[in-house]
Design a protein around this motif. Sequence first.
Motif, PDB file in Angstrom:
ATOM      1  N   GLU A 128     -25.681  14.976  41.981  1.00  0.00           N
ATOM      2  CA  GLU A 128     -26.736  14.527  42.896  1.00  0.00           C
ATOM      3  C   GLU A 128     -26.610  15.183  44.269  1.00  0.00           C
ATOM      4  O   GLU A 128     -27.591  15.655  44.828  1.00  0.00           O
ATOM      5  CB  GLU A 128     -26.708  13.000  43.017  1.00  0.00           C
ATOM      6  CG  GLU A 128     -27.866  12.429  43.797  1.00  0.00           C
ATOM      7  CD  GLU A 128     -29.232  12.731  43.192  1.00  0.00           C
ATOM      8  OE1 GLU A 128     -30.200  12.770  43.971  1.00  0.00           O
ATOM      9  OE2 GLU A 128     -29.349  12.925  41.977  1.00  0.00           O
ATOM     10  N   ALA A 139     -29.862   9.250  35.805  1.00  0.00           N
ATOM     11  CA  ALA A 139     -29.425   9.359  37.202  1.00  0.00           C
ATOM     12  C   ALA A 139     -30.502   8.808  38.138  1.00  0.00           C
ATOM     13  O   ALA A 139     -30.194   8.107  39.107  1.00  0.00           O
ATOM     14  CB  ALA A 139     -29.106  10.803  37.553  1.00  0.00           C
ATOM     15  N   LEU A 153     -22.032  11.497  38.535  1.00  0.00           N
ATOM     16  CA  LEU A 153     -23.251  11.124  39.266  1.00  0.00           C
ATOM     17  C   LEU A 153     -23.284  11.737  40.664  1.00  0.00           C
ATOM     18  O   LEU A 153     -24.262  12.363  41.054  1.00  0.00           O
ATOM     19  CB  LEU A 153     -23.374   9.603  39.351  1.00  0.00           C
ATOM     20  CG  LEU A 153     -23.767   8.921  38.062  1.00  0.00           C
ATOM     21  CD1 LEU A 153     -23.470   7.445  38.124  1.00  0.00           C
ATOM     22  CD2 LEU A 153     -25.227   9.176  37.772  1.00  0.00           C
ATOM     23  N   TYR A 170     -23.866   7.494  31.108  1.00  0.00           N
ATOM     24  CA  TYR A 170     -22.893   8.280  31.867  1.00  0.00           C
ATOM     25  C   TYR A 170     -21.468   7.866  31.534  1.00  0.00           C
ATOM     26  O   TYR A 170     -20.582   8.716  31.415  1.00  0.00           O
ATOM     27  CB  TYR A 170     -23.158   8.166  33.374  1.00  0.00           C
ATOM     28  CG  TYR A 170     -24.128   9.211  33.849  1.00  0.00           C
ATOM     29  CD1 TYR A 170     -23.684  10.461  34.260  1.00  0.00           C
ATOM     30  CD2 TYR A 170     -25.491   8.968  33.881  1.00  0.00           C
ATOM     31  CE1 TYR A 170     -24.562  11.431  34.691  1.00  0.00           C
ATOM     32  CE2 TYR A 170     -26.381   9.933  34.310  1.00  0.00           C
ATOM     33  CZ  TYR A 170     -25.911  11.164  34.716  1.00  0.00           C
ATOM     34  OH  TYR A 170     -26.790  12.128  35.127  1.00  0.00           O
TER      35      TYR A 170
END
Length: 168
Positions: free
Chosen positions: A150, A61, A146, A95
């Motif tokens: 985040e 990430a 993601l 991912y």
Amino acid sequence: LELCELWRTRASCEHEVPEQDVHETLSSWSLDIFGHVACAHDFGALASAREERQSPYAAAAKVILQELTRRFLLGKLAPLQRAKTRAFKGALQLYRSTAEAILQRAAAGSSEASGSLAAKLAKCAESGGSALTPSAVADEMTGLLLAGHETSSNTATWALHLLATHPR
């Protein structure tokens, strides 16, 4: 409580002022929470933080976000730095392959995944009348993984910062 215990243990090991960068730990925490709630998937990111090693997902990430920022700033010149472009593709592939595995497990009717966002997205890919192809659903799942973790970790980090600097 697990986070508090982790930070307390780290603070007791410090010889200087026990300042800690909580964002990395909160990033692991939010990835695990998002994984369990939305995807019925255990990323094991917080377990990695307890063991003082970085989760491959947290590392990926970080690479992805840095590269997106770099691409925004450099524009058409960004692909010239091939090593960073390769690292970005590798991180994104981690991912993407995880999103595909989550969707396959959900489509197979995993009892853990029933009712999760992943199960609902998997149904979109299965239904013939849907405008989303299986590839587009995997892209959406990758983006959600993601963005979901985040934004949650950034929000939690800022909340803790504001609570610590404004105790009243």
